[in-house]
Motif scaffolding. Structure first.
Motif, PDB file in Angstrom:
ATOM      1  N   VAL A   1       0.821  -1.212   0.000  1.00 13.07           N
ATOM      2  CA  VAL A   1       0.000   0.000   0.000  1.00 13.07           C
ATOM      3  C   VAL A   1       0.854   1.260   0.000  1.00 13.07           C
ATOM      4  N   SER A   2       2.011   1.217   0.634  1.00  8.23           N
ATOM      5  CA  SER A   2       2.846   2.425   0.727  1.00  8.23           C
ATOM      6  C   SER A   2       3.276   2.918  -0.642  1.00  8.23           C
TER       7      SER A   2
ATOM      8  N   LEU B   1       4.851   1.767   7.722  1.00 16.59           N
ATOM      9  CA  LEU B   1       5.361   2.795   6.809  1.00 16.59           C
ATOM     10  C   LEU B   1       4.227   3.649   6.263  1.00 16.59           C
ATOM     11  N   CYS B   2       3.065   3.024   5.994  1.00 13.61           N
ATOM     12  CA  CYS B   2       1.904   3.790   5.518  1.00 13.61           C
ATOM     13  C   CYS B   2       1.480   4.829   6.554  1.00 13.61           C
ATOM     14  N   ALA B   3       1.433   4.428   7.807  1.00 15.42           N
ATOM     15  CA  ALA B   3       1.049   5.363   8.864  1.00 15.42           C
ATOM     16  C   ALA B   3       2.046   6.515   8.976  1.00 15.42           C
ATOM     17  N   GLU B   4       3.322   6.228   8.805  1.00 11.84           N
ATOM     18  CA  GLU B   4       4.337   7.281   8.865  1.00 11.84           C
ATOM     19  C   GLU B   4       4.199   8.244   7.685  1.00 11.84           C
ATOM     20  N   LEU B   5       3.955   7.710   6.487  1.00 11.20           N
ATOM     21  CA  LEU B   5       3.793   8.564   5.316  1.00 11.20           C
ATOM     22  C   LEU B   5       2.588   9.492   5.476  1.00 11.20           C
ATOM     23  N   LEU B   6       1.500   8.954   6.010  1.00 11.57           N
ATOM     24  CA  LEU B   6       0.315   9.786   6.213  1.00 11.57           C
ATOM     25  C   LEU B   6       0.542  10.815   7.309  1.00 11.57           C
TER      26      LEU B   6
ATOM     27  N   GLU C   1      -8.854  -4.825  17.660  1.00 10.88           N
ATOM     28  CA  GLU C   1      -7.989  -5.975  17.826  1.00 10.88           C
ATOM     29  C   GLU C   1      -8.176  -6.994  16.713  1.00 10.88           C
ATOM     30  N   ASN C   2      -9.418  -7.100  16.169  1.00 13.86           N
ATOM     31  CA  ASN C   2      -9.694  -8.094  15.148  1.00 13.86           C
ATOM     32  C   ASN C   2      -9.311  -7.630  13.748  1.00 13.86           C
ATOM     33  N   GLY C   3      -8.954  -6.378  13.579  1.00 13.62           N
ATOM     34  CA  GLY C   3      -8.637  -5.859  12.264  1.00 13.62           C
ATOM     35  C   GLY C   3      -7.264  -6.285  11.782  1.00 13.62           C
ATOM     36  N   MET C   4      -7.075  -6.117  10.485  1.00 14.29           N
ATOM     37  CA  MET C   4      -5.770  -6.414   9.908  1.00 14.29           C
ATOM     38  C   MET C   4      -4.755  -5.345  10.297  1.00 14.29           C
ATOM     39  N   GLU C   5      -3.491  -5.592   9.953  1.00 16.17           N
ATOM     40  CA  GLU C   5      -2.422  -4.680  10.351  1.00 16.17           C
ATOM     41  C   GLU C   5      -2.614  -3.289   9.768  1.00 16.17           C
ATOM     42  N   LEU C   6      -3.091  -3.202   8.498  1.00 14.66           N
ATOM     43  CA  LEU C   6      -3.298  -1.903   7.868  1.00 14.66           C
ATOM     44  C   LEU C   6      -4.385  -1.121   8.587  1.00 14.66           C
ATOM     45  N   TRP C   7      -5.461  -1.801   8.979  1.00  5.93           N
ATOM     46  CA  TRP C   7      -6.546  -1.125   9.698  1.00  5.93           C
ATOM     47  C   TRP C   7      -6.057  -0.572  11.037  1.00  5.93           C
ATOM     48  N   ARG C   8      -5.289  -1.355  11.756  1.00  5.50           N
ATOM     49  CA  ARG C   8      -4.788  -0.901  13.059  1.00  5.50           C
ATOM     50  C   ARG C   8      -3.839   0.283  12.913  1.00  5.50           C
ATOM     51  N   SER C   9      -3.028   0.268  11.869  1.00  5.08           N
ATOM     52  CA  SER C   9      -2.117   1.401  11.646  1.00  5.08           C
ATOM     53  C   SER C   9      -2.888   2.664  11.276  1.00  5.08           C
ATOM     54  N   TYR C  10      -3.903   2.508  10.466  1.00  5.77           N
ATOM     55  CA  TYR C  10      -4.706   3.675  10.077  1.00  5.77           C
ATOM     56  C   TYR C  10      -5.519   4.209  11.263  1.00  5.77           C
ATOM     57  N   ARG C  11      -5.887   3.356  12.216  1.00  6.14           N
ATOM     58  CA  ARG C  11      -6.582   3.832  13.398  1.00  6.14           C
ATOM     59  C   ARG C  11      -5.717   4.816  14.181  1.00  6.14           C
ATOM     60  N   GLN C  12      -4.421   4.592  14.199  1.00  5.37           N
ATOM     61  CA  GLN C  12      -3.518   5.521  14.875  1.00  5.37           C
ATOM     62  C   GLN C  12      -3.504   6.874  14.168  1.00  5.37           C
ATOM     63  N   VAL C  13      -3.545   6.840  12.827  1.00  8.06           N
ATOM     64  CA  VAL C  13      -3.591   8.095  12.069  1.00  8.06           C
ATOM     65  C   VAL C  13      -4.894   8.840  12.358  1.00  8.06           C
ATOM     66  N   ALA C  14      -6.012   8.099  12.441  1.00  3.88           N
ATOM     67  CA  ALA C  14      -7.313   8.722  12.674  1.00  3.88           C
ATOM     68  C   ALA C  14      -7.376   9.417  14.029  1.00  3.88           C
ATOM     69  N   THR C  15      -6.667   8.885  15.027  1.00  2.66           N
ATOM     70  CA  THR C  15      -6.673   9.520  16.349  1.00  2.66           C
ATOM     71  C   THR C  15      -5.855  10.805  16.374  1.00  2.66           C
ATOM     72  N   GLU C  16      -4.912  10.950  15.453  1.00  2.00           N
ATOM     73  CA  GLU C  16      -4.036  12.125  15.440  1.00  2.00           C
ATOM     74  C   GLU C  16      -4.525  13.213  14.483  1.00  2.00           C
ATOM     75  N   TRP C  17      -5.300  12.847  13.475  1.00  2.00           N
ATOM     76  CA  TRP C  17      -5.719  13.812  12.459  1.00  2.00           C
ATOM     77  C   TRP C  17      -7.249  13.787  12.345  1.00  2.00           C
ATOM     78  N   GLU C  18      -7.868  14.946  12.538  1.00  2.00           N
ATOM     79  CA  GLU C  18      -9.323  15.042  12.471  1.00  2.00           C
ATOM     80  C   GLU C  18      -9.847  14.929  11.050  1.00  2.00           C
ATOM     81  N   ASN C  19      -9.012  15.231  10.062  1.00  2.00           N
ATOM     82  CA  ASN C  19      -9.463  15.173   8.674  1.00  2.00           C
ATOM     83  C   ASN C  19      -9.220  13.811   8.040  1.00  2.00           C
TER      84      ASN C  19
END
Length: 440
Positions: free
Chosen positions: A319-320, A358-363, A392-410
């Motif tokens: 994805v990156s 890496l995807c979470a870092e790029l975003l 917890e049940n999500g894939m690795e990409l979903w969990r990484s994107y959840r971290q981005v969602a908590t930091e960015w409102e948009n």
């Protein structure tokens, strides 16, 4: 809501239930035609009116007839001048868009398919039906472009903030010239001459007459200046504005999608509906929107819309690579100081091990600073959505994107399995400041 009006006569003995079933069959055929049109159209053309063809087969209202004894009857209808009882009529083949068969006639005519045109509003109403949009949002999406104030000359009434000083002073200057308002310089020279004559110890008769004349002239001109003001209310002009559809600024929409073998036609159809809806939302703010399509497997590339939705690739999923390609395109063509950047990503959640971080870092470090809005949907089967309803049940990409969602409102994300699941991702676009949207 689209309404079908059945204007056929309803004589005694007709069944209202049959008529309702008939209208339901027509609506189903129209809805299928609209869905097929959405798949065929480009994203930017999804809200245009459409010509719909409904096959004549299957929409006829059933009727009952009385048969003669034995179930067989021969007769000639009144007004017929070509055939007699017992004549055999050759079966005609259907031609063009008509339907022959049992409805074929002696001159080759048949029953044509039902053809009509859906307006933009009717087309969008049927398209929005599966997305389950609130009525207020449906109405906003069907409205014409937002307007902006444009300069349209001058007016004699307005607010002080719209006062045109240059036009007002120009009018005042022309009026003073036309009415021959005394000039200040001439009156100062006249007053100086009067003071000079009054300072003389002795004046002859000529100087006395000149002094008296100058005093009368100066007095007359002072009265005239008071009657002809420097600025009159008739001179005042205000800038006039009219509301006209006009783009507020440039906008670009990035469409990112995984095109590996795991993304089938169902997943791509849901992704296209997702992209179409985001495009319709953005059209309410910007008159012109550029679309950039980036697909990826283990490598990413910018392609046209036809290749984006209909080409299928094999290979792994990284994805990156798509996020890096998006950053390169932004740096090359879309500087954030001149463009409003929106991004939408669709995937089935699979990714190469270790790439999600890496995807979470790029975003977080690069792209989210440039984007006005970034939406991510993970397309799964309905049973999988129920199982993966927690972090917890999500894939690795979903969990990484959840971290981005908590930091960015948009940044918004959502799992979907059917068209009705798509709209919740876009609620944030309509939320007023100070309000909160329930968690995805």
């Amino acid at each position: 809501m689209a309404h079908f009006v059945d204007r056929r006569l309803n004589p005694k003995g007709k069944s209202h239930g049959n008529r309702r079933r008939f209208i339901g069959r027509v609506r189903t055929a129209v809805k299928e035609a609209v869905n097929e049109s959405v798949r065929r159209r480009g994203i930017a053309d999804a809200d245009q009116k459409e010509m719909i063809t409904v096959p004549g087969k299957g929409i006829a209202e059933p009727t009952f007839r009385h048969a003669s004894e034995g179930g067989h009857r021969e007769y000639v209808l009144s007004g017929n001048r070509s055939f007699n009882v017992g004549d055999r009529i050759k079966k005609q083949r259907s031609g063009g868009g008509g339907r022959g068969g049992k409805q074929g006639s002696a001159d080759g005519e048949g029953e044509d398919e039902f053809l009509f045109v859906l307006s933009r509003s009717e087309f969008l109403e049927l398209y929005f039906e599966d997305l389950e949009l609130p009525d207020l949002v449906k109405q906003n999406l069907k409205e014409i472009k937002a307007a902006k104030p444009n300069r349209m000359g001058y007016t004699v009434a307005g607010t002080p903030s719209n006062l045109s000083v240059s036009r007002t002073m120009r009018n005042a200057f022309g009026r003073r010239i036309a009415l021959r308002r005394p000039k200040t310089r001439d009156m100062l020279e006249m007053a100086a001459r009067i003071a000079e004559l009054e300072a003389l110890d002795s004046r002859d008769s000529r100087q006395s007459r000149e002094l008296e004349s100058l005093r009368e002239t100066l007095d007359r001109q002072e009265r005239r200046r008071r009657l002809i003001p420097f600025v009159d209310p008739l001179d005042v002009r205000y800038k006039h504005f009219e509301m006209r559809p006009e783009p507020s600024s440039n906008a670009v929409m990035f469409c990112l999608m995984d095109v590996s073998a795991s993304m089938g036609e169902r997943e791509k159809d849901l992704a296209k509906r997702f992209f179409v809806l985001l495009h319709l939302f953005l059209k309410q703010r910007y008159e012109t929107i550029e679309l950039v399509f980036i697909r990826h497997t283990q490598v990413a590339s910018e392609v046209d819309e036809q290749t984006f939705f209909h080409s299928r690739e094999t290979g792994g999923t990284v994805v990156s690579s798509a996020l890096k390609q998006m950053q390169e395109v932004i740096e090359a063509r879309y500087p954030p100081s001149e463009w409003n950047i929106y991004a939408a990503q669709a995937s089935d959640g699979e990714n190469y091990s270790g790439d999600s971080r890496l995807c979470a870092e790029l975003l977080g470090d690069r792209l989210m600073k440039l984007c006005q809005y970034f939406a991510y949907i993970e397309i799964l089967e309905e049973s999988e959505v129920k199982l993966m309803n927690s972090e917890e049940n999500g894939m690795e990409l979903w969990r990484s994107y959840r971290q981005v969602a908590t930091e960015w409102e948009n940044f918004a994300m959502k799992r979907i399995s059917k068209p009705a699941d798509i709209y919740p991702v876009f609620r944030e676009l309509f939320v007023r400041k100070g309000q909160k949207v329930s968690d995805v």
